[in-house]
Write an enzyme that holds these catalytic residues in place. Sequence first.
Site, mmCIF file in Angstrom:
data_model
loop_
_atom_site.group_PDB
_atom_site.id
_atom_site.type_symbol
_atom_site.label_atom_id
_atom_site.label_comp_id
_atom_site.label_asym_id
_atom_site.label_seq_id
_atom_site.Cartn_x
_atom_site.Cartn_y
_atom_site.Cartn_z
ATOM 1 N N ILE A 5 0.854 -1.200 0.000
ATOM 2 C CA ILE A 5 0.000 0.000 0.000
ATOM 3 C C ILE A 5 0.883 1.240 0.000
ATOM 4 C CG2 ILE A 5 -1.820 1.255 1.252
ATOM 5 C CD1 ILE A 5 -1.932 -1.807 2.626
ATOM 6 N N ASP A 55 9.796 8.331 -1.638
ATOM 7 C CA ASP A 55 9.200 9.586 -2.079
ATOM 8 C C ASP A 55 8.817 9.410 -3.547
ATOM 9 O OD1 ASP A 55 8.502 12.077 -2.907
ATOM 10 O OD2 ASP A 55 10.261 13.104 -2.087
ATOM 11 N N ASN A 80 -2.258 4.334 -3.674
ATOM 12 C CA ASN A 80 -3.075 5.330 -2.980
ATOM 13 C C ASN A 80 -2.375 6.677 -2.813
ATOM 14 O OD1 ASN A 80 -5.082 6.275 -0.735
ATOM 15 N ND2 ASN A 80 -3.061 6.245 0.247
ATOM 16 N N TYR A 145 -4.370 18.434 -10.404
ATOM 17 C CA TYR A 145 -4.914 17.328 -9.614
ATOM 18 C C TYR A 145 -6.032 16.632 -10.391
ATOM 19 C CZ TYR A 145 -7.116 14.640 -5.945
ATOM 20 O OH TYR A 145 -7.654 13.598 -5.219
ATOM 21 N N LYS A 149 -6.071 12.750 -11.884
ATOM 22 C CA LYS A 149 -7.044 11.709 -11.515
ATOM 23 C C LYS A 149 -7.820 11.215 -12.739
ATOM 24 C CE LYS A 149 -5.890 11.384 -7.242
ATOM 25 N NZ LYS A 149 -5.277 10.154 -6.703
ATOM 26 N N VAL A 180 -13.295 13.295 1.509
ATOM 27 C CA VAL A 180 -13.100 12.328 2.596
ATOM 28 C C VAL A 180 -12.304 13.061 3.684
ATOM 29 C CG1 VAL A 180 -12.203 10.046 3.222
ATOM 30 C CG2 VAL A 180 -12.917 10.476 0.858
HETATM 31 N N1 LIG Z 1 -9.431 13.106 0.982
HETATM 32 C C1 LIG Z 1 -10.164 13.300 -0.098
HETATM 33 O O1 LIG Z 1 -11.109 14.080 -0.100
HETATM 34 C C2 LIG Z 1 -9.875 12.503 -1.337
HETATM 35 C C3 LIG Z 1 -10.887 12.439 -2.320
HETATM 36 C C4 LIG Z 1 -10.631 11.726 -3.476
HETATM 37 C C5 LIG Z 1 -9.432 11.077 -3.653
HETATM 38 N N2 LIG Z 1 -8.473 11.147 -2.696
HETATM 39 C C6 LIG Z 1 -7.198 10.472 -2.926
HETATM 40 O O2 LIG Z 1 -6.951 9.576 -1.860
HETATM 41 C C7 LIG Z 1 -5.557 9.308 -1.798
HETATM 42 C C8 LIG Z 1 -5.123 9.367 -0.353
HETATM 43 O O3 LIG Z 1 -5.293 10.679 0.126
HETATM 44 P P1 LIG Z 1 -5.896 10.995 1.565
HETATM 45 O O4 LIG Z 1 -7.174 11.688 1.367
HETATM 46 O O5 LIG Z 1 -5.864 9.798 2.418
HETATM 47 O O6 LIG Z 1 -4.881 12.131 2.040
HETATM 48 P P2 LIG Z 1 -3.681 12.103 3.097
HETATM 49 O O7 LIG Z 1 -4.222 11.810 4.447
HETATM 50 O O8 LIG Z 1 -2.977 13.381 2.871
HETATM 51 O O9 LIG Z 1 -2.765 10.876 2.648
HETATM 52 C C9 LIG Z 1 -1.934 10.959 1.522
HETATM 53 C C10 LIG Z 1 -0.937 9.825 1.558
HETATM 54 O O10 LIG Z 1 -0.119 9.901 0.396
HETATM 55 C C11 LIG Z 1 1.238 9.871 0.794
HETATM 56 N N3 LIG Z 1 2.079 10.647 -0.105
HETATM 57 C C12 LIG Z 1 1.896 11.918 -0.526
HETATM 58 N N4 LIG Z 1 2.925 12.313 -1.287
HETATM 59 C C13 LIG Z 1 3.784 11.256 -1.338
HETATM 60 C C14 LIG Z 1 5.033 11.038 -1.960
HETATM 61 N N5 LIG Z 1 5.652 12.015 -2.665
HETATM 62 N N6 LIG Z 1 5.630 9.844 -1.817
HETATM 63 C C15 LIG Z 1 5.034 8.868 -1.100
HETATM 64 N N7 LIG Z 1 3.850 8.991 -0.485
HETATM 65 C C16 LIG Z 1 3.233 10.186 -0.598
HETATM 66 C C17 LIG Z 1 1.255 10.486 2.192
HETATM 67 O O11 LIG Z 1 2.370 10.003 2.927
HETATM 68 P P3 LIG Z 1 3.650 10.857 3.348
HETATM 69 O O12 LIG Z 1 3.218 12.277 3.527
HETATM 70 O O13 LIG Z 1 4.087 10.172 4.598
HETATM 71 O O14 LIG Z 1 4.603 10.656 2.226
HETATM 72 C C18 LIG Z 1 -0.037 9.925 2.767
HETATM 73 O O15 LIG Z 1 0.179 8.647 3.310
HETATM 74 C C19 LIG Z 1 -4.887 10.338 -2.712
HETATM 75 O O16 LIG Z 1 -4.510 9.710 -3.927
HETATM 76 C C20 LIG Z 1 -5.974 11.369 -2.937
HETATM 77 O O17 LIG Z 1 -5.810 12.027 -4.162
HETATM 78 C C21 LIG Z 1 -8.668 11.850 -1.536
#
Ligand SMILES: NC(=O)c1ccc[n+]([C@@H]2O[C@H](COP(=O)([O-])OP(=O)(O)OC[C@H]3O[C@@H](n4cnc5c(N)ncnc54)[C@H](OP(=O)(O)O)[C@@H]3O)[C@@H](O)[C@H]2O)c1
Length: 253
Positions: A5, A55, A80, A145, A149, A180
């Site tokens: 993951i 990263d 993810n 963004y 997507k 979310v």
């Molecule tokens: N929250 C929403 O409303 C929403 C809606 C639709 C889709 N999504 C999608 O859901 C997914 C997860 O996002 P989330 O909402 O759970 O947000 P989040 O809490 O900010 O989690 C994002 C995750 O991605 C990792 N990440 C970010 N940049 C990275 C990098 N350069 N290298 C490795 N890991 C990286 C972060 O880990 P580190 O910072 O530790 O690297 C973190 O674990 C994303 O793809 C987002 O686009 C979110």
Amino acid sequence: MKALITGASSGIGKEIARYLAEQGYDLIVAARSTDKLNELRDELTNVSVRVITIDLSREQDAYDLYEHLTDEKIDYLVNNAGFGAYGKFSEVPLETEMNLIHTNICAVHILTKLFLVDMKKRNSGTILNVGSMAGFCAGPTFSSYYASKNYVVRLTEAIHEELRREKSNVKVSVLCPGPVDTNFNNTANVRFSAKGLDARYVARYAVDKTARGKMVIIPGFAMKAAKFFSHFVGERFLTGISYGVQSQKNGDK
Ligand SMILES: NC(=O)c1ccc[n+]([C@@H]2O[C@H](COP(=O)([O-])OP(=O)(O)OC[C@H]3O[C@@H](n4cnc5c(N)ncnc54)[C@H](OP(=O)(O)O)[C@@H]3O)[C@@H](O)[C@H]2O)c1
């Protein structure tokens, strides 16, 4: 059974990791925040959890991640990791956008390709890509963004259809949530205009639907309805609505 993951240090990815651990998967969790991944490893005592710090905004890290795991049989891949960047296209720094494109697009593409080839040889395995409702339209003031997507949604749909035609046992799905409650909005420097769904609910819904072979997974009635009604308006009008939704978010908080 083993699952990889990306972005498991927080939000949806962390909840997917917890749910897959409940189902007995040993985990490989990857992100930049090693401390948060270690905390997750310490919490999930019923399975083995390997932490890999990467990263994914650096293209080579996606290849390295696969290379680290050549001796492991990955049964379940969750792409993810991702983030958003708020602002007019002319104003968002190019470097931020290139990091976004590498994380949200290139890493997803590279890992999907490399692990899918292995899964197809075994005729088993599952890939869950995390897209978004943003993957169904253009996103003025959130342009890169939304575009990223769209790539994830269309790529996954195409692969899903190829696998279906081949009668393959390999499953591939794309999760497309609306808002979310996670750290996402802080990273993107926005406030959601609508109340977000619970990340735990979204994660469980996504994993359950993926197991049933669903191609596009949209959690929550409101977003399902929004997707349904979007079919009745033109692209131009949809882009206007999208601008309206984004403009309710305050980029400066
Ligand atoms: N929250 C929403 O409303 C929403 C809606 C639709 C889709 N999504 C999608 O859901 C997914 C997860 O996002 P989330 O909402 O759970 O947000 P989040 O809490 O900010 O989690 C994002 C995750 O991605 C990792 N990440 C970010 N940049 C990275 C990098 N350069 N290298 C490795 N890991 C990286 C972060 O880990 P580190 O910072 O530790 O690297 C973190 O674990 C994303 O793809 C987002 O686009 C979110």
